[in-house]
Structure formats: C-alpha cells, structure tokens
Motif scaffolding. Structure first.
Motif, PDB file in Angstrom:
ATOM      1  N   ALA A 183       0.836  -1.206   0.000  1.00 43.62           N
ATOM      2  CA  ALA A 183       0.000   0.000   0.000  1.00 43.62           C
ATOM      3  C   ALA A 183       0.869   1.253   0.000  1.00 43.62           C
ATOM      4  N   ARG A 184       1.953   1.207   0.771  1.00 42.97           N
ATOM      5  CA  ARG A 184       2.832   2.367   0.842  1.00 42.97           C
ATOM      6  C   ARG A 184       3.548   2.590  -0.486  1.00 42.97           C
ATOM      7  N   ASP A 185       3.962   1.512  -1.135  1.00 41.16           N
ATOM      8  CA  ASP A 185       4.586   1.631  -2.450  1.00 41.16           C
ATOM      9  C   ASP A 185       3.658   2.356  -3.412  1.00 41.16           C
ATOM     10  N   GLU A 186       2.388   1.974  -3.379  1.00 39.01           N
ATOM     11  CA  GLU A 186       1.393   2.580  -4.278  1.00 39.01           C
ATOM     12  C   GLU A 186       1.234   4.066  -3.966  1.00 39.01           C
ATOM     13  N   ARG A 187       1.130   4.411  -2.668  1.00 38.44           N
ATOM     14  CA  ARG A 187       0.988   5.828  -2.283  1.00 38.44           C
ATOM     15  C   ARG A 187       2.210   6.629  -2.712  1.00 38.44           C
ATOM     16  N   ASP A 188       3.392   6.092  -2.419  1.00 36.77           N
ATOM     17  CA  ASP A 188       4.618   6.844  -2.690  1.00 36.77           C
ATOM     18  C   ASP A 188       4.857   7.037  -4.190  1.00 36.77           C
ATOM     19  N   ALA A 189       4.502   6.022  -4.988  1.00 33.84           N
ATOM     20  CA  ALA A 189       4.759   6.097  -6.423  1.00 33.84           C
ATOM     21  C   ALA A 189       3.723   6.928  -7.163  1.00 33.84           C
ATOM     22  N   SER A 190       2.494   7.035  -6.603  1.00 35.17           N
ATOM     23  CA  SER A 190       1.408   7.702  -7.329  1.00 35.17           C
ATOM     24  C   SER A 190       1.148   9.132  -6.871  1.00 35.17           C
ATOM     25  N   ARG A 191       1.813   9.586  -5.796  1.00 35.88           N
ATOM     26  CA  ARG A 191       1.540  10.945  -5.334  1.00 35.88           C
ATOM     27  C   ARG A 191       2.010  11.953  -6.381  1.00 35.88           C
ATOM     28  N   THR A 192       1.329  13.083  -6.447  1.00 28.47           N
ATOM     29  CA  THR A 192       1.639  14.073  -7.476  1.00 28.47           C
ATOM     30  C   THR A 192       2.895  14.864  -7.147  1.00 28.47           C
ATOM     31  N   ALA A 194       6.673  14.943  -5.870  1.00 28.46           N
ATOM     32  CA  ALA A 194       7.877  14.136  -5.657  1.00 28.46           C
ATOM     33  C   ALA A 194       7.570  12.644  -5.538  1.00 28.46           C
ATOM     34  N   PRO A 195       6.986  12.032  -6.569  1.00 32.35           N
ATOM     35  CA  PRO A 195       6.700  10.598  -6.495  1.00 32.35           C
ATOM     36  C   PRO A 195       7.993   9.783  -6.394  1.00 32.35           C
ATOM     37  N   LEU A 196       7.883   8.604  -5.797  1.00 31.39           N
ATOM     38  CA  LEU A 196       9.044   7.740  -5.645  1.00 31.39           C
ATOM     39  C   LEU A 196       9.442   7.176  -7.008  1.00 31.39           C
ATOM     40  N   ARG A 197      10.632   7.513  -7.449  1.00 29.57           N
ATOM     41  CA  ARG A 197      11.163   6.988  -8.705  1.00 29.57           C
ATOM     42  C   ARG A 197      12.664   7.238  -8.722  1.00 29.57           C
ATOM     43  N   PRO A 198      13.415   6.425  -9.476  1.00 30.99           N
ATOM     44  CA  PRO A 198      14.863   6.662  -9.543  1.00 30.99           C
ATOM     45  C   PRO A 198      15.163   7.939 -10.331  1.00 30.99           C
ATOM     46  N   ALA A 199      16.211   8.640  -9.929  1.00 26.47           N
ATOM     47  CA  ALA A 199      16.691   9.750 -10.746  1.00 26.47           C
ATOM     48  C   ALA A 199      17.218   9.155 -12.053  1.00 26.47           C
ATOM     49  N   VAL A 200      17.131   9.923 -13.130  1.00 27.44           N
ATOM     50  CA  VAL A 200      17.545   9.386 -14.437  1.00 27.44           C
ATOM     51  C   VAL A 200      19.025   9.002 -14.449  1.00 27.44           C
ATOM     52  N   ASP A 201      19.822   9.647 -13.585  1.00 27.59           N
ATOM     53  CA  ASP A 201      21.251   9.373 -13.553  1.00 27.59           C
ATOM     54  C   ASP A 201      21.660   8.526 -12.344  1.00 27.59           C
ATOM     55  N   ALA A 202      20.682   7.809 -11.755  1.00 30.62           N
ATOM     56  CA  ALA A 202      20.985   6.967 -10.593  1.00 30.62           C
ATOM     57  C   ALA A 202      21.275   5.536 -11.029  1.00 30.62           C
ATOM     58  N   LEU A 203      22.141   4.868 -10.270  1.00 27.63           N
ATOM     59  CA  LEU A 203      22.391   3.450 -10.459  1.00 27.63           C
ATOM     60  C   LEU A 203      21.379   2.685  -9.615  1.00 27.63           C
ATOM     61  N   THR A 204      20.559   1.836 -10.251  1.00 24.83           N
ATOM     62  CA  THR A 204      19.582   1.035  -9.517  1.00 24.83           C
ATOM     63  C   THR A 204      20.202  -0.292  -9.116  1.00 24.83           C
ATOM     64  N   ILE A 205      20.080  -0.630  -7.824  1.00 24.45           N
ATOM     65  CA  ILE A 205      20.626  -1.878  -7.298  1.00 24.45           C
ATOM     66  C   ILE A 205      19.490  -2.664  -6.653  1.00 24.45           C
ATOM     67  N   ASP A 206      19.206  -3.856  -7.172  1.00 23.86           N
ATOM     68  CA  ASP A 206      18.201  -4.736  -6.568  1.00 23.86           C
ATOM     69  C   ASP A 206      18.897  -5.526  -5.474  1.00 23.86           C
ATOM     70  N   THR A 207      18.496  -5.282  -4.227  1.00 26.25           N
ATOM     71  CA  THR A 207      19.195  -5.884  -3.086  1.00 26.25           C
ATOM     72  C   THR A 207      18.603  -7.232  -2.662  1.00 26.25           C
ATOM     73  N   THR A 208      17.619  -7.732  -3.404  1.00 27.15           N
ATOM     74  CA  THR A 208      17.000  -9.013  -3.051  1.00 27.15           C
ATOM     75  C   THR A 208      18.056 -10.111  -3.013  1.00 27.15           C
ATOM     76  N   GLY A 209      18.198 -10.749  -1.851  1.00 24.24           N
ATOM     77  CA  GLY A 209      19.126 -11.868  -1.721  1.00 24.24           C
ATOM     78  C   GLY A 209      20.592 -11.496  -1.645  1.00 24.24           C
ATOM     79  N   ILE A 210      20.915 -10.205  -1.651  1.00 30.40           N
ATOM     80  CA  ILE A 210      22.313  -9.780  -1.578  1.00 30.40           C
ATOM     81  C   ILE A 210      22.652  -9.417  -0.133  1.00 30.40           C
ATOM     82  N   PRO A 211      23.743  -9.966   0.420  1.00 29.03           N
ATOM     83  CA  PRO A 211      24.105  -9.614   1.796  1.00 29.03           C
ATOM     84  C   PRO A 211      24.467  -8.140   1.907  1.00 29.03           C
TER      85      PRO A 211
END
Length: 226
Positions: A183-192, A194-211
């Motif tokens: 629910a929080r993901d939906e609120r943060d991503a859909s707000r008008t 400063a919605p939650l999203r990566p900056a165009v020049d950011a490196l995205t790191i998926d931390t799933t399963g990474i120590p």
C-alpha cells in the motif's frame, strides 16, 4: 577559483529496501555526514500526533512541520543515532509501522515538503553527505554527483521488516507487513508531489538476496570507482 561543492551521495528507494542500514554503513566508511530524511517526516507525523492534529488536515500539519524542532544525536559510544523531536527522544516511536504510515501520508502534502526542504539541504556539509530517502536524487539534491536507487521485492522487504520488528519485541505479522508495504509503495509512487522513482542518472541496485556487505561494496563503488 570557485569553491568545489560539497559532495553528496543520494540513496533513494522504497520502504524496506535497506536504505537506512546501507546509508549508515557507507557514511561511516566515507567519513561523511548522514541525512535520514525519512526520520524528518516521521518526526513531523509524531509531533502532529502528539498535538492531536488530524493527519488529513494539510494546513495544520504543514504548520506543525514548520515549527517542529528536530535534531539528531549521535551517541559518543557509537550505536543508533537518536532523533530528538521538540526536546523528546522519539527514536523508538519513530521506528514503528504507525509512524511510517503517518510519514507516508503527510509526505504527499506540498506544505510539509516545502517546510522540510531547506532543513534537508542544510545537512550538506564538508567533507560530504550521504542522503537517505525517497526524493534525495530527484528533488532535494538533483545536482548530487553520486546517486543510487535501492530496491527489492515486496516480499523480501516485508521479511526484513518482520525480522527487524520481531527483534525489537514487537507483535507483528508478515502478512500485515506485506500489505502495508504494498500500500505504501502505491501511495509513494502515485503521489503528485515528488513521487518515488529513480533519478535518471541513478544506479539502480536490486538488493534481493544480496548480503549487506555486498550492497555496501556496490554503493561505495559509485563514489570510489575501481
């Protein structure tokens, strides 16, 4: 010759992506200051609740954001940074899911974001700043030289929060945490604003399963290329 701007590393991402832990460890290794922007929003939500305000009342909550005194206290012996709200150590209260939900709700108010904008910018001091949040690289420090966006599956983030809260002795269920995170993901991503999203020049790191150590190394490589 103009002064070189103080370097900033922004670490953005959704709830439970590991931003807090990674940001603190990276800041310690770099010897830089740390901004936990989420704590500022949680602190305003906490202060508004303490005043008995209706969290849906944008004007009242925005005024509260303007007047609330927030400071961070780093223990001399190390350990968790304490968050002092209007003279009260509210660190433990701010780490609850209730505080997180309140922060997410009031973060959608433009008046609250305006009130906290300059407070966040004020953390930029030599020798450098690690800024942890949701809009650090897109809104607060768009000129930052180093930007990272951490993410992980909702299930992984719920498991992390479950372990974290259980370790603190809190009575929570994994299913409820997963619903709240989604629910929080939906609120943060859909707000008008400063919605939650990566900056165009950011490196995205998926931390799933990474120590943790692996994620810290990946983030440090952004600041200190091999």
């Amino acid at each position: 010759m103009p002064n070189k701007p103080v370097p900033v590393l922004t670490i953005d991402g959704p709830s439970g992506s590991g931003k807090g832990t990674i940001s603190q460890l990276v800041a310690e290794q770099l010897g830089w200051h740390l901004l936990d922007s989420g704590a500022l929003y949680r602190a305003v939500g906490y202060a508004a609740g303490a005043e008995g305000l209706d969290l849906s009342d944008e004007d009242a909550v925005s005024r509260c954001a303007e007047t609330t005194k927030i400071r961070f206290r780093v223990p001399a012996e190390g350990g968790e940074t304490r968050v002092i709200v209007n003279g009260h150590d509210a660190t433990d209260e701010l780490r609850t899911e209730t505080a997180g939900a309140a922060a997410s709700a009031i973060a959608a108010f433009p008046g609250v974001r305006r009130a906290l904008f300059e407070k966040q910018r004020g953390f930029r001091k030599a020798p450098g700043l690690v800024a942890d949040g949701r809009d650090m690289g897109t809104v607060i420090f768009p000129d930052a030289g180093h930007k990272v966006f951490l993410t992980a599956s909702a299930e992984e983030r719920a498991r992390r929060r479950y372990k974290q809260l259980k370790d603190k002795g809190l009575n929570v269920t994994l299913a409820a945490l997963l619903r709240e995170i989604q629910a929080r993901d939906e609120r943060d991503a859909s707000r008008t604003v400063a919605p939650l999203r990566p900056a165009v020049d950011a490196l995205t790191i998926d931390t799933t399963g990474i120590p943790v150590a692996g994620v810290v190394a990946a983030v440090l490589s952004v600041v200190r290329p091999a």
